[in-house]
Each structure stands twice: as C-alpha cells, then as structure tokens.
Scaffold this active site. Structure first.
Site, PDB file in Angstrom:
ATOM      1  N   THR A 236       0.830  -1.210   0.000  1.00 15.09           N
ATOM      2  CA  THR A 236       0.000   0.000   0.000  1.00 15.09           C
ATOM      3  C   THR A 236       0.861   1.255   0.000  1.00 15.09           C
ATOM      4  O   THR A 236       0.569   2.227  -0.710  1.00 15.09           O
ATOM      5  CB  THR A 236      -0.948  -0.014   1.216  1.00 15.09           C
ATOM      6  OG1 THR A 236      -1.795  -1.167   1.132  1.00 15.09           O
ATOM      7  CG2 THR A 236      -1.811   1.235   1.261  1.00 15.09           C
TER       8      THR A 236
ATOM      9  N   GLU B 236      -1.741 -15.617   1.055  1.00 15.96           N
ATOM     10  CA  GLU B 236      -1.963 -15.755   2.500  1.00 15.96           C
ATOM     11  C   GLU B 236      -2.073 -17.219   2.894  1.00 15.96           C
ATOM     12  O   GLU B 236      -2.771 -17.996   2.240  1.00 15.96           O
ATOM     13  CB  GLU B 236      -3.243 -15.031   2.934  1.00 15.96           C
ATOM     14  CG  GLU B 236      -3.139 -13.520   2.851  1.00 15.96           C
ATOM     15  CD  GLU B 236      -4.359 -12.831   3.433  1.00 15.96           C
ATOM     16  OE1 GLU B 236      -4.305 -11.605   3.617  1.00 15.96           O
ATOM     17  OE2 GLU B 236      -5.381 -13.505   3.695  1.00 15.96           O
TER      18      GLU B 236
END
Length: 769
Positions: free
Chosen positions: A156, A427
């Site tokens: 991000t 993940e």
C-alpha cells in the site's frame, strides 16, 4: 569461497582449504569463525561467492554468479549496511519494508528522478514510476505497475508513493486540484478498506486497481476499481486483530458535538469492535485519522451533511451488533422493545422497530397459495443479524468508491493511462477460509501473468526472432488454475452446491474428493474433517507446488451471500436518504441524494414491486463475481506494459532494519525473482521493431546508411557504427534486441546529436540577427 546451507541464515560463507578433485566425497572448509568443517559433496558442489566489490550491486543482474545465496546476500548487505531498501532484479524492483519512515520521498527527490533514465540514479520506486511515465509519453501505450508481496510487505505504501510521483510530474492542465484529489483518495480507501491484522497494522482487506488517466502527459483524472472486500471482518475479528479503521476512528471521536446523536462509545463496548481485544493499534491515533478522513471527503466534494449521515449508518452497524438475541428450544425469544441497541439502530436508520424485531427473528416462507412466518433459532437470528451488517457495510464501501470515482472522473477523458495494482498478497494461516482461497486464487492468476510476461513471451520471442537463446525452465501454474476455475473445478462445484436449498459444506467437500483426487494439485487431508488441499505456486514453504489446506466450513454460505429479503426491504424504504441510495438496485435509475431528500420520506413496510431486494433477483454468487472481475483485471493488465514491484517483508515482528534471511528467501523463491535475473542477465531486455528504432533514432543514422531501402539493413549498419561491440545487440527478423544499458547509451547519443543541431541553428540565427 563458497556458500553452504545454514539452518539460521539459510546460506553462510566458507573458504576452501584443500584442493578438490573430481570424485572427492568431502570438501574441506574453514568457516568465518575460524572453525574447520568437512562438507559432504552429494549431488553438486556448493555455489561460489561473488567478489566483494559486486556483493552490494544495485542491479542483481550485474552479479558474476547468479544464484540464491548471492541474491540473498546482496539484498541483506544493502539493507543492513547501507540502509538501502530498493534493488533492481532485472525488470523487477525489489522493495524491502524498513518499518520506519525514511526521508527519500519528498518532492525534491521526485524532481531529481524526473526525466532520468533507469540506472542513472539509485534504485527507487520513483525510478520505476518514471520509466512507466516515459514509456507512456514516448510510445503512447498504456502502462501498469503491479505491486505484489505478502501482507505487511509494504504494498500500500509503494502504491501511494507511485501515485504521488505521477500526480507530481504529470501536473494537471484543467483542474489544478486534481492532484490533491487523487492523493486524497488514499486516506478514505484505507479508513474503509484497511484493518489491523496480526501481520500488518494497516492491511488492505480488498484489492484495488487505480487507473490514472493522462492527456498530453498531464493527469486528467483517475478511476479506482476494487476487488473482494473481506466483509466477514465486519462481524468477527481474530485475537489481536481489529475491524475496519473507520469504526475505531468514530469511537475515538465520540465526544465531538456533531457525533453526539449517534450513541457512540469506546470501541471496547461494541461486539463488532471488541472481539479481537485490540481497541487501539500501536502508533495509530484514531481521532486524528478521522480528521484526515473527513478532510479527504471534503476535498472530494462530499458535503458535511452526507458525511454525518454516512457516519450515522456506520454507527447503526455497531449498534446492530449489540442487539441481544436470546433463545430456548431452538427458537429465538422475541426481541425486547426496550433493547437500547435496537432503539438506536432504528432511530439512526429511520426504520420501524416493530418491523426489525419481527424480521430479525422470523423468516417468511411462501408455499403454494400460502404464506406463513417461521420462527428462527437463536443462532439463525444471530446469523441473520450479522448477514445484514456485512451487507450494509458492503453497500457503504461500494457507495464510497463510487463517490471517490465521481470526484476523480476526467471531464474530457484520457488518451493513455498508468494503472497501479495494489492487491492482497498470498496468504496462509492456521485456518484458511473462503477469503483466503479467493485471495490465493487471485495470486495464482497474477503469477500466471508474470510467467507469461517474463518467461513465456521472453523465450518464445527469441525463438520467433531467431535469436540464439538457452531455454530457462520455470513452474507453469496453469494446471492449478484449471483445478480452481475450469469445468467442474472447485468454483464450479461450489456454485452448484450453493444453488441447492439443502446444499452444505460437507456435501461440497465430498464432491471435491470424488472429482479431483486424481489431480496432482489437489489432496484430501489425512485428518477426518471437511477440508481440502490445493498445491499452489507458493505455500507454507514458499516453494513451487506447496500445499495449503482450506477448511470447508462457511464456504457455501459466504458464496451465497444471502441477505434477509425483508430486512433489506426495510432499509430500502428507509427515511434516511443516503441509506435508500445505498440500496438502489440496477434498473432503479439514477436517483441523486438531493432528489431523494426533496421527495420526502418513503413509506416503511413491505418493499414495492419495483424495488425487490437483490436476493430475489438473479444474483451471481460471490465467487462468480470475483472470477469475472479477476478475468477483466487480467485482460486489462494484459493490454498494458507491466512494471513489477516485489515487496519483501524482512521480519515478522515489524522491527526496523532487521533482516530474517529465512523469511526473505521464502518470498524470493515465491515471486520469481531468481528466475527473472537469470533471464535478464543472459538475454536482451530491451527490444524495438526496426520501424520504432528508426523513428526514435533517425537523427543518429548517417546519410550513407539511409541510402539503403531495407530497414533492417539500415539499423544493422547504424548499430555497427554506434555501439561497435556486436555482443551488445542482436538483429532479429523484425526487431533489434539490446543488452541491458544499451538503450540508455543510445538515448545519450541522441540527446547529444539533437543538442548539437539546436546549437547550430541558434548560432546561425544569432549571427544573422
């Protein structure tokens, strides 16, 4: 000196002390601490060390010996000794999260990188952004920055710095505030879409693709597309995790006069924000962050009244989670009108409490000619409540993105664009659910795109162009993608089960076993429970084809995304103008907030025929929606020139400038860095068609060379004179291929030639004047 495996550092240095002959079973070594070691030689000799002068190279392609320990050592040395977080690996920029602010992103640094060629200055996200910007301006082709990495690796932040670069160097022509608006979208998207997890204090729980539009090299606007918001987080958080930031920002600001009527208190008093037992995140000031969120909304043209109405809906979601549902004998006890949370929920949303009390604890069943109410069990009522909360937040998020896009929309359109993809990393948790499956499916598709761009196209083009080339093996993950999205694949069977009234997770698991046990990418767990294993491109060990186990519990229900029809009907008939707008369905027509307000409150009660809830319409499952949007994203990325940023998480404790070699090498193995530098080092990373080359470098071609009519022959003669070293380029059938760094040299020669021509013209004109 050689590298030998190590359990802590992965690889460590040793020096050979006795000559080695073919056939020797032992290699005699001395470690750095002076101790001797007899290293057994099994299948191959240990890799050799690079000279010290190369170990800190800013482009790993420059290393003499290209292998895993050399890459790992160079990154570690640059990170720890020089505090350098960026390194090139051929076409990839590796960015290691420093876990502390660095003074390398100011406007002065942006202007320093603007107009410079890759390699002129130290590796930086600004250098990659400048390369994308330059290619877009030069060739008029859309570009994309694909930013990937694990949760907490800094994706991000990298996306925000890239946005800042583009809005700064591409100053807006028409709207001087557009740059400010594009940057203002970040705090809003983070407030509504990011949350604290055990791995990352500001984890994006959705994927986003930000497309910045340009006209004549100037920013004209932007569009944000989002993917798979993790709605389950709204109603449940694991220990040490938080709900979305915006809820804590509101709770921390409950004392503000304008928020007094919302019934807000500390985050620890709400069921939807206290389950993770982490009401505050370290280093986060939630009250100050709400100020930033509100300021960003104002910059994007969202009036204060709309903001406060939005905050009222978010507060209502919190109160919804505190509604007490009791039960006995498989039935829920009717809600009490005196329930404080129920009263606040209804008051904030402008709905009738009696209707909410009825439809939270009952479901309407329609049979042949008869309609009756079925009481729900306590658990069914709680599930109904949570489903409504998740749906409400999903609609809030969708509305928020549409308002941001409305503010960023370019009035005159754009000619070219640069997209920035900031999407969830691969993940793996102890328990992996529906969300993790979708996230890892998305990463499989992104890895395939990476393979296609870096490996397949690279090697196939050398063959097509008849350029001498040694093939490099790579792991093709197409069979795994077929397992997930192909005919009768995991998603097909899930959708089939979701359509059945009695469909269940256990029944779906049995169908998976019957259909896919023969696949080498699918396994059934040894433990007797409903779960399945997919061998992804990168799993727990982050090596090709590593197994990840998914628990089937909740897959079917989450895929259905069923919302109680009667409750949605109540909300769509709400007196709250904003809430009614959130639940507008396709076909309702564009209804602005102002027109809703001016028409007065709607009647509450049964929804009209025109406004049937989405669950009564032909609604696609969540996995089908996700698959469609993912395929559109892949098509969009495939039509651009991609630039890759691989973010690396150096340790799991978020410690500044601490490098865990084992964690780093896991990620390097997963994201294709090692294969990429091998290809880049041995190949020709820059390639131009002969027409493109002549259009760009015609000023460097002599009059004699232009006498020839064959473009390939003209280019060959010119390059023979300009570059002189024939190993620096290759002339293919339709393109000319350059070794790394040669295009920058040609650009320098072109600039010198054009400058000399300008000076010549100026000299004669001034002499004449």
């Amino acid at each position: 000196r050689v590298w030998i495996p190590d359990s802590v550092e992965v690889w460590r240095v040793a020096e050979i002390t006795r000559a080695y002959k073919d056939g020797d079973a032992i290699l005699h070594l001395r470690l750095e601490d002076g101790s001797a070691l007899a290293h057994p030689v099994e299948f191959q000799l240990p890799p050799l060390c690079n000279p010290d002068c190369l170990s800190g190279a800013d482009d790993l392609v420059a290393l003499s010996y290209l292998h895993e320990p050399a890459v790992l050592h160079s990154l570690r040395r640059r990170f720890l000794e020089a505090n350098t977080i960026y390194t090139y690996c051929g076409i990839i920029l590796v960015a290691i999260n420093p876990y502390k602010p660095l003074p390398i992103y100011e406007k002065e640094v942006i202007y320093a990188y603007s107009g410079r060629e890759m390699g002129d200055m130290d590796p930086h996200i600004f250098a990659l952004a400048e390369e994308a910007y330059k290619q877009m301006v030069r060739f008029g082709k859309n570009q994309s920055l694909i930013i990937s990495g694990e949760s907490g690796a800094g994706k991000t932040a990298s996306a925000k710095y890239a946005m800042r670069y583009f809005t700064t160097v591409g100053g807006c022509l028409c709207d001087s505030s557009m740059e400010e608006k594009v940057l203002a979208s970040s705090p809003i998207m983070e407030a509504f879409g990011n949350a604290k997890t055990t791995r990352n204090d500001n984890s994006s729980r959705f994927g986003k693709y930000i497309e910045i539009g340009f006209s004549q090299a100037h920013v004209t606007g932007a569009t944000i597309k989002t993917y798979l918001l993790e709605k389950s987080r709204v109603t449940f958080q694991a220990k040490a995790e938080r709900n979305y930031h915006i809820f804590y920002q509101l709770c921390a600001s409950a004392a503000l006069p304008e928020l007094q009527g919302l019934g807000l208190r500390g985050a620890e008093t709400f069921h939807y924000t206290c389950q993770g037992q982490c009401p505050a995140a370290q280093g986060t000031n939630d009250a100050a962050d709400l100020d930033s969120t509100r300021h960003a909304f104002s910059l994007l043209g969202v009036p204060e009244t709309d903001q406060l109405e939005l905050f009222g809906i978010l507060a209502a979601i919190l109160h919804l989670g505190n509604i007490v549902v009791k039960g006995r004998d498989r039935r829920s006890v009717p809600l009490q009108p005196t329930d404080e949370a129920l009263g606040l929920f209804c008051a904030l949303l402008g709905v009738e409490a009696s209707q909410v009390m009825r439809w939270l604890c009952h479901r309407k069943l329609v049979t042949a000619g008869e309609t009756y109410l079925k009481p729900l069990s306590r658990q069914q009522a709680l599930d109904s409540r949570d489903a409504l909360a998740k749906h409400m937040y999903g609609q809030v998020f969708r509305w928020m993105v549409s308002r941001v896009n409305r503010a960023l929309r370019a009035l005159e359109g754009h000619r070219t664009s640069i997209g920035i993809l900031d999407i969830y990393g691969f993940e793996v948790f102890e328990l992996n659910s529906f969300e993790q499956f979708c996230i890892n499916y998305a990463n499989e598709k992104l890895q395939q795109l990476f393979n296609l761009h870096v490996f397949k196209l690279e090697q196939e083009e050398y063959v097509t162009e008849e350029i001498p080339w040694v093939f490099v093996d790579f792991c093709d993950n197409q069979p795994c993608i077929e397992l997930i999205e192909g005919r009768l694949g995991i998603l097909d069977l899930l959708n089939e089960e979701s359509k059945m009234p009695q469909g269940s997770d256990g029944s779906w698991a049995q169908k998976l076993y019957q259909t896919h046990l023969s696949s080498s990418y699918f396994q059934k767990p040894k433990r007797p429970r409903d779960a399945f294993v997919v061998c992804h491109f990168a799993g727990k060990k982050r090596s090709p084809s590593s197994p990840v186990e998914y628990q089937c519990d909740g897959f079917v229900e989450k895929n259905r995304d069923a919302i109680p029809e009667e409750l949605v009907g109540l909300l769509r008939a709400s007196k709250s103008a904003l809430l009614a707008e959130l639940f507008l369905e396709e076909g309702d027509g564009p209804t602005s907030l102002q027109s809703r307000r001016s028409s007065g409150p709607r009647m509450t009660g049964r929804p009209s025929r025109r406004s049937l809830p989405s669950s009564q319409k032909s609604k696609k499952s969540i996995s089908s929606q996700f698959k469609s949007s993912l395929n559109r994203l892949m098509e969009m990325l495939g039509s651009t020139t991609p630039h890759y940023v691989r973010c690396i998480k150096p340790n799991d404790d978020k410690q500044p400038f601490v490098f865990d070699s084992r964690r780093a090498v896991e990620q390097l193995r997963a994201c294709g860095v090692l294969e990429t530098i091998r290809i880049s080092a041995s190949g020709y990373p820059s390639r131009w068609t002969y027409q493109e080359f002549l259009e760009r470098y015609r000023a460097l071609v002599s009059r004699e060379e232009l006498m020839d009519t064959d473009e390939k022959q003209i280019c060959s003669l010119a390059l023979e004179r300009l570059l002189q070293d024939p190993s620096k380029y290759q002339c293919g059938k339709s393109k000319v291929f350059f070794r790394a760094g040669q295009v920058a040299q040609l650009e320098e020669l072109r600039w010198q030639r054009l400058r000399a021509a300008c000076v010549l013209l100026q000299r004669h004109l001034r002499g004449w004047l």
